[in-house]
Design a protein around this motif. Structure first.
Motif, PDB file in Angstrom:
ATOM      1  N   ASP A  59       0.831  -1.208   0.000  1.00  0.00           N
ATOM      2  CA  ASP A  59       0.000   0.000   0.000  1.00  0.00           C
ATOM      3  C   ASP A  59       0.870   1.263   0.000  1.00  0.00           C
ATOM      4  O   ASP A  59       0.555   2.258  -0.680  1.00  0.00           O
ATOM      5  N   ALA A  60       1.966   1.237   0.780  1.00  0.00           N
ATOM      6  CA  ALA A  60       2.825   2.416   0.842  1.00  0.00           C
ATOM      7  C   ALA A  60       3.561   2.631  -0.474  1.00  0.00           C
ATOM      8  O   ALA A  60       3.888   3.779  -0.842  1.00  0.00           O
ATOM      9  N   ALA A  61       3.842   1.577  -1.215  1.00  0.00           N
ATOM     10  CA  ALA A  61       4.566   1.705  -2.487  1.00  0.00           C
ATOM     11  C   ALA A  61       3.721   2.400  -3.549  1.00  0.00           C
ATOM     12  O   ALA A  61       4.259   2.837  -4.580  1.00  0.00           O
ATOM     13  N   LEU A  62       2.405   2.535  -3.307  1.00  0.00           N
ATOM     14  CA  LEU A  62       1.548   3.240  -4.273  1.00  0.00           C
ATOM     15  C   LEU A  62       1.828   4.739  -4.256  1.00  0.00           C
ATOM     16  O   LEU A  62       1.513   5.439  -5.217  1.00  0.00           O
ATOM     17  N   HIS A  63       2.428   5.216  -3.129  1.00  0.00           N
ATOM     18  CA  HIS A  63       2.743   6.653  -3.034  1.00  0.00           C
ATOM     19  C   HIS A  63       4.180   6.793  -2.542  1.00  0.00           C
ATOM     20  O   HIS A  63       4.424   7.231  -1.407  1.00  0.00           O
ATOM     21  N   PRO A  64       5.128   6.472  -3.386  1.00  0.00           N
ATOM     22  CA  PRO A  64       6.536   6.561  -2.948  1.00  0.00           C
ATOM     23  C   PRO A  64       6.999   7.987  -2.716  1.00  0.00           C
ATOM     24  O   PRO A  64       7.983   8.216  -2.013  1.00  0.00           O
ATOM     25  N   ASP A  65       6.315   8.932  -3.304  1.00  0.00           N
ATOM     26  CA  ASP A  65       6.732  10.318  -3.121  1.00  0.00           C
ATOM     27  C   ASP A  65       6.218  10.922  -1.824  1.00  0.00           C
ATOM     28  O   ASP A  65       6.502  12.079  -1.518  1.00  0.00           O
ATOM     29  N   LEU A  66       5.431  10.219  -1.085  1.00  0.00           N
ATOM     30  CA  LEU A  66       4.891  10.703   0.197  1.00  0.00           C
ATOM     31  C   LEU A  66       5.500   9.859   1.318  1.00  0.00           C
ATOM     32  O   LEU A  66       4.943   8.832   1.735  1.00  0.00           O
ATOM     33  N   PRO A  67       6.679  10.215   1.829  1.00  0.00           N
ATOM     34  CA  PRO A  67       7.380   9.388   2.831  1.00  0.00           C
ATOM     35  C   PRO A  67       6.670   9.322   4.179  1.00  0.00           C
ATOM     36  O   PRO A  67       6.973   8.460   4.992  1.00  0.00           O
ATOM     37  N   VAL A 130       6.408  -0.710  23.499  1.00  0.00           N
ATOM     38  CA  VAL A 130       6.041   0.672  23.164  1.00  0.00           C
ATOM     39  C   VAL A 130       5.328   1.277  24.368  1.00  0.00           C
ATOM     40  O   VAL A 130       4.315   0.728  24.821  1.00  0.00           O
ATOM     41  N   PRO A 131       5.859   2.356  24.910  1.00  0.00           N
ATOM     42  CA  PRO A 131       5.234   2.952  26.088  1.00  0.00           C
ATOM     43  C   PRO A 131       3.776   3.297  25.825  1.00  0.00           C
ATOM     44  O   PRO A 131       3.445   3.914  24.814  1.00  0.00           O
ATOM     45  N   GLY A 132       2.919   2.865  26.745  1.00  0.00           N
ATOM     46  CA  GLY A 132       1.505   3.175  26.625  1.00  0.00           C
ATOM     47  C   GLY A 132       0.736   2.218  25.745  1.00  0.00           C
ATOM     48  O   GLY A 132      -0.505   2.235  25.768  1.00  0.00           O
ATOM     49  N   LEU A 133       1.435   1.408  24.944  1.00  0.00           N
ATOM     50  CA  LEU A 133       0.739   0.485  24.041  1.00  0.00           C
ATOM     51  C   LEU A 133       1.012  -0.988  24.362  1.00  0.00           C
ATOM     52  O   LEU A 133       0.232  -1.863  23.986  1.00  0.00           O
ATOM     53  N   GLY A 134       2.145  -1.266  25.010  1.00  0.00           N
ATOM     54  CA  GLY A 134       2.462  -2.653  25.349  1.00  0.00           C
ATOM     55  C   GLY A 134       3.588  -3.207  24.489  1.00  0.00           C
ATOM     56  O   GLY A 134       4.313  -2.481  23.812  1.00  0.00           O
ATOM     57  N   THR A 135       3.674  -4.528  24.474  1.00  0.00           N
ATOM     58  CA  THR A 135       4.746  -5.220  23.761  1.00  0.00           C
ATOM     59  C   THR A 135       4.264  -5.582  22.362  1.00  0.00           C
ATOM     60  O   THR A 135       3.155  -6.106  22.183  1.00  0.00           O
ATOM     61  N   TYR A 136       5.133  -5.326  21.391  1.00  0.00           N
ATOM     62  CA  TYR A 136       4.800  -5.580  19.988  1.00  0.00           C
ATOM     63  C   TYR A 136       5.861  -6.496  19.373  1.00  0.00           C
ATOM     64  O   TYR A 136       7.036  -6.498  19.768  1.00  0.00           O
ATOM     65  N   ARG A 137       5.386  -7.207  18.366  1.00  0.00           N
ATOM     66  CA  ARG A 137       6.284  -7.982  17.515  1.00  0.00           C
ATOM     67  C   ARG A 137       6.335  -7.243  16.187  1.00  0.00           C
ATOM     68  O   ARG A 137       5.315  -7.126  15.482  1.00  0.00           O
ATOM     69  N   VAL A 138       7.530  -6.710  15.831  1.00  0.00           N
ATOM     70  CA  VAL A 138       7.632  -5.799  14.690  1.00  0.00           C
ATOM     71  C   VAL A 138       8.690  -6.310  13.716  1.00  0.00           C
ATOM     72  O   VAL A 138       9.603  -7.049  14.083  1.00  0.00           O
ATOM     73  N   THR A 139       8.536  -5.894  12.474  1.00  0.00           N
ATOM     74  CA  THR A 139       9.509  -6.204  11.439  1.00  0.00           C
ATOM     75  C   THR A 139       9.543  -5.043  10.445  1.00  0.00           C
ATOM     76  O   THR A 139       8.580  -4.259  10.353  1.00  0.00           O
ATOM     77  N   VAL A 140      10.633  -4.925   9.673  1.00  0.00           N
ATOM     78  CA  VAL A 140      10.818  -3.839   8.697  1.00  0.00           C
ATOM     79  C   VAL A 140      11.056  -4.460   7.331  1.00  0.00           C
ATOM     80  O   VAL A 140      11.915  -5.336   7.179  1.00  0.00           O
ATOM     81  N   LEU A 141      10.280  -3.987   6.330  1.00  0.00           N
ATOM     82  CA  LEU A 141      10.453  -4.423   4.951  1.00  0.00           C
ATOM     83  C   LEU A 141      10.766  -3.193   4.088  1.00  0.00           C
ATOM     84  O   LEU A 141      10.322  -2.072   4.374  1.00  0.00           O
ATOM     85  N   ASP A 142      11.517  -3.432   3.029  1.00  0.00           N
ATOM     86  CA  ASP A 142      11.981  -2.351   2.168  1.00  0.00           C
ATOM     87  C   ASP A 142      11.808  -2.789   0.723  1.00  0.00           C
ATOM     88  O   ASP A 142      12.177  -3.914   0.360  1.00  0.00           O
ATOM     89  N   ALA A 143      11.250  -1.840  -0.121  1.00  0.00           N
ATOM     90  CA  ALA A 143      11.087  -2.139  -1.550  1.00  0.00           C
ATOM     91  C   ALA A 143      11.189  -0.828  -2.332  1.00  0.00           C
ATOM     92  O   ALA A 143      10.360   0.074  -2.145  1.00  0.00           O
ATOM     93  N   ASP A 144      12.207  -0.736  -3.180  1.00  0.00           N
ATOM     94  CA  ASP A 144      12.397   0.431  -4.057  1.00  0.00           C
ATOM     95  C   ASP A 144      12.457   1.722  -3.259  1.00  0.00           C
ATOM     96  O   ASP A 144      11.834   2.735  -3.608  1.00  0.00           O
ATOM     97  N   GLY A 145      13.180   1.702  -2.149  1.00  0.00           N
ATOM     98  CA  GLY A 145      13.344   2.911  -1.357  1.00  0.00           C
ATOM     99  C   GLY A 145      12.218   3.177  -0.400  1.00  0.00           C
ATOM    100  O   GLY A 145      12.289   4.107   0.402  1.00  0.00           O
ATOM    101  N   VAL A 146      11.155   2.423  -0.464  1.00  0.00           N
ATOM    102  CA  VAL A 146      10.029   2.581   0.466  1.00  0.00           C
ATOM    103  C   VAL A 146      10.262   1.609   1.621  1.00  0.00           C
ATOM    104  O   VAL A 146      10.380   0.393   1.414  1.00  0.00           O
TER     105      VAL A 146
END
Length: 502
Positions: A59-67, A130-146
Motif C-alpha cells: 500500500d505504501a509503495a503506491l505513493h513513494p513520493d509521500l514518505p 512501546v510505552p503506553g501500548l504494550g509489547t509488539y512484535r515488529v519487522t521492517v520491509l523495504d522495496a524500491d526505497g520505500v
C-alpha cells in the motif's frame, strides 16, 4: 524406639528424594510444554506480522513520493492494534500510527516512536515494548526505497502463555500431591520388611551369646527373605549371619568340650604312670625285702619312658598347632618305609609284613625325615597293636603324577563305623573293638600325631575300614624332576614289586 526412629528417618529421606525427583520431572515437562507452546504461538504471530508488513509495504509503495503517508491504515481489513510506521533511508522513524477498533488510526508520540528505532531491514521480527501500548512484535520491509515498519501486539500470546503456565502448575501440583501420597504408601509398605529385619537384628543382639548353650536364635520368616527385593536380600543375609553365629557357637562349644576332654585324658594318662612310679618308690622306701629292687627299677623306668613319650607327643602336637616350621630335607619315602617295615617285623614277629612298590617317579618328598619316619612307624604300630597275631599288614609306596602315596592296610577286624569320624582326634582309642596284642597300649595320640605331621608337610591322610580290610592312605607332594621313560627309578632299591618281609 531406636529402630522406629531409624526406619522413619530412612522413610523420610526416601520420600524427600522421590518428591524432589517428581518435582524435577514435572518442572522439566512443564517448562518443555511452555517453551514449545510459546514457540508455536510466536511463530504464528511472526507469520501474521510478516503478512501485515507485506500488505502495508504494498500500500505504501503506491505513493513513494509521500514518505509520511499512512493513509493505507484507514482501509478496512486491518486488525485492531496494528502498528505501522514510515522510515527514511537511515532507519529513522518519520511517522507511526496504530489501528483502533471503530476509530481512526492514532498517531504515536515522539517517545513512542523512539522505542522503534534501530530495527534493521530484513532482520526478522523483533520484540519491542512501546510505552503506553504494550509489547509488539515488529519487522521492517523495504522495496524500491520505500521502508515500512509493521507490528502486532503480543498481549494475546502473553496472556495465553501465562494461562498455560497456570494450568501446568495446577496440574503438576495435583499430580505431585497424588504421586506423593502413593509413593508414601508404597515406601511405607516396602520398608516394613526392613523394619522387621532391624527389629530382629536388635532381638539377636540382646541374646546372651556368651552362653554357648544358645542354639535357637530367632530368624526372619520366609516372606522377609525374598531374594527378589532388596529388603529380602538383607533379611536372607541376616538369617545366614545368624546361622553362621550358631555354627560358630556350636563349634566353639565343641572345641571347649574337646579341650576339656583333652585335658582330662592327658591328666589321666599322666596320672597313671606317676601313680605307678610313686607306688614303687614307696615300696622301695619301706624296705627292699617286700619287692625285688631290680623289678621296681624296671617298672619305674618303663613308666617314666611311657610318660616321657606321652609328653613328647603332646609337645609335638602343640608345636604343630602353633605352625612351627619343621626341619626340611629331601627324603626317600621308599627307603624310609622299607626300614620302618623291618623295624615293625622285629617288634611284631607274629604278623605277616609285606611291602609293595609302584614307582613311576623317584619317591622323593621335601620334609622332616624324623617326623615322616614317625608317621609310618605309628601307622605300622597301630596295625600291629590293634590286630591279632597272624594278620597280614601291607605297606605300599606309590609315586606318580607329582604325588607320593603311602598306604598301610591290614586284614584285621576293622574300625567300628562310629569311631571312624574321630579316629584322628587326640586320645581316641578303640580298645573294646579291636584286639590289642599288648597289655600296655598307647594313649590314643598316635594317629593324631600322624594327621598333624602329614598336614604340616602339605599332605592329606584318609582311612577306609570294614571288617577284613582297613587302609590308611597318606598322600604327600613329590619334589624334584620327574623320571624320563626307561630311566631306572632308584639304583639303591632292590625290592621286588611285592616282597614279603620274613
Amino acid at each position: 524406639m531406636r529402630v522406629r526412629t531409624r526406619s522413619g528417618s530412612l522413610r523420610t529421606r526416601l520420600l524427600i528424594l522421590i518428591a524432589a525427583a517428581l518435582v524435577a520431572v514435572c518442572a522439566v515437562m512443564a517448562l518443555t510444554a511452555v517453551l514449545a507452546q510459546r514457540a508455536y504461538l510466536l511463530g504464528n504471530l511472526d507469520d501474521r506480522v510478516t503478512d501485515a508488513a507485506r500488505r502495508s509495504l504494498a500500500d505504501a509503495a503506491l505513493h513513494p513520493d509521500l514518505p509520511r503517508d499512512l493513509t493505507f491504515l484507514d482501509e478496512s481489513g486491518h486488525p485492531a492494534g496494528l502498528l505501522a510506521a514510515r522510515l527514511d533511508a537511515d532507519g529513522t522513524v518519520l511517522t507511526a500510527a496504530t489501528v483502533r477498533q471503530d476509530a481512526p488510526p492514532q498517531s504515536l508520540t515522539t517517545r513512542q516512536m523512539s522505542s522503534l528505532a534501530g530495527i534493521e531491514t530484513g532482520g526478522g521480527p523483533h520484540t519491542r515494548t512501546v510505552p503506553g501500548l504494550g509489547t509488539y512484535r515488529v519487522t521492517v520491509l523495504d522495496a524500491d526505497g520505500v521502508r515500512v515498519l509493521t507490528g502486532l501486539p503480543m498481549g494475546d500470546v502473553q496472556d495465553m502463555i501465562r494461562g498455560l503456565v497456570a494450568v501446568e502448575a495446577a496440574v503438576a501440583g495435583a499430580g505431585l500431591t497424588v504421586a506423593g501420597g502413593v509413593c508414601a504408601v508404597v515406601v511405607r509398605r516396602q520398608l516394613r520388611p526392613l523394619g522387621r529385619v532391624a527389629a530382629k537384628a536388635v532381638e539377636v543382639s540382646q541374646t546372651p551369646l556368651y552362653r554357648y548353650e544358645v542354639t535357637d536364635l530367632p530368624r526372619l520368616p520366609e516372606r522377609d527373605t525374598d531374594p527378589g527385593s532388596e529388603a529380602g536380600q538383607v533379611g536372607a543375609a541376616l538369617n545366614r549371619m545368624i546361622d553362621h553365629v550358631e555354627s560358630s557357637l556350636a563349634e566353639r562349644r565343641r572345641g571347649e568340650e574337646r579341650m576339656r576332654r583333652f585335658l582330662a585324658d592327658a591328666s589321666h594318662e599322666l596320672r597313671t604312670p606317676l601313680a605307678s612310679i610313686a607306688g614303687y618308690a614307696e615300696l622301695m622306701n619301706r624296705g627292699a625285702d617286700r619287692i625285688e629292687p631290680g623289678l621296681a627299677w624296671r617298672r619305674v623306668t618303663a613308666e617314666s619312658a611311657r610318660m616321657t613319650g606321652l609328653v613328647e607327643d603332646l609337645l609335638l602336637l602343640a608345636r604343630l598347632d602353633e605352625g612351627r616350621p619343621l626341619h626340611s630335607s629331601e627324603v626317600d619315602l621308599a627307603a624310609l618305609v622299607a626300614e620302618a617295615v623291618w623295624d615293625a617285623r622285629a617288634a611284631g614277629s607274629g604278623h605277616d609284613w609285606q611291602l609293595e612298590l609302584g614307582l613311576d617317579e623317584l619317591p622323593l618328598v621335601l620334609g622332616d625325615e624324623v617326623r615322616l619316619r614317625q608317621v609310618v612307624a605309628n601307622l605300622l604300630a597301630n596295625a600291629r597293636v590293634h590286630t591279632p597275631s597272624g594278620t597280614s599288614v601291607v605297606a605300599v609306596v606309590e609315586a606318580r603324577q607329582g604325588r607320593c602315596v603311602v598306604r598301610v592296610r591290614d586284614d584285621g577286624p576293622g574300625i567300628p563305623p562310629d569311631l571312624l569320624p574321630t579316629v584322628f582326634e587326640r586320645f581316641t582309642r578303640a580298645d573294646a573293638s579291636r584286639a590289642r596284642a599288648t597289655t600296655g597300649g598307647g594313649a590314643g595320640l598316635g594317629l593324631a600325631v600322624v594327621a598333624a605331621i602329614t598336614a604340616a608337610h602339605g599332605g592329606h591322610i584318609d582311612v577306609h575300614s570294614e571288617p577284613g580290610h582297613t587302609e590308611f592312605t597318606v598322600e604327600l607332594p613329590l619334589t624334584g624332576e620327574p623320571q624320563q621313560p626307561g630311566e631306572p627309578v632308584a639304583d639303591t632299591l632292590t625290592w621286588s614289586p611285592r616282597v614279603p618281609v620274613r
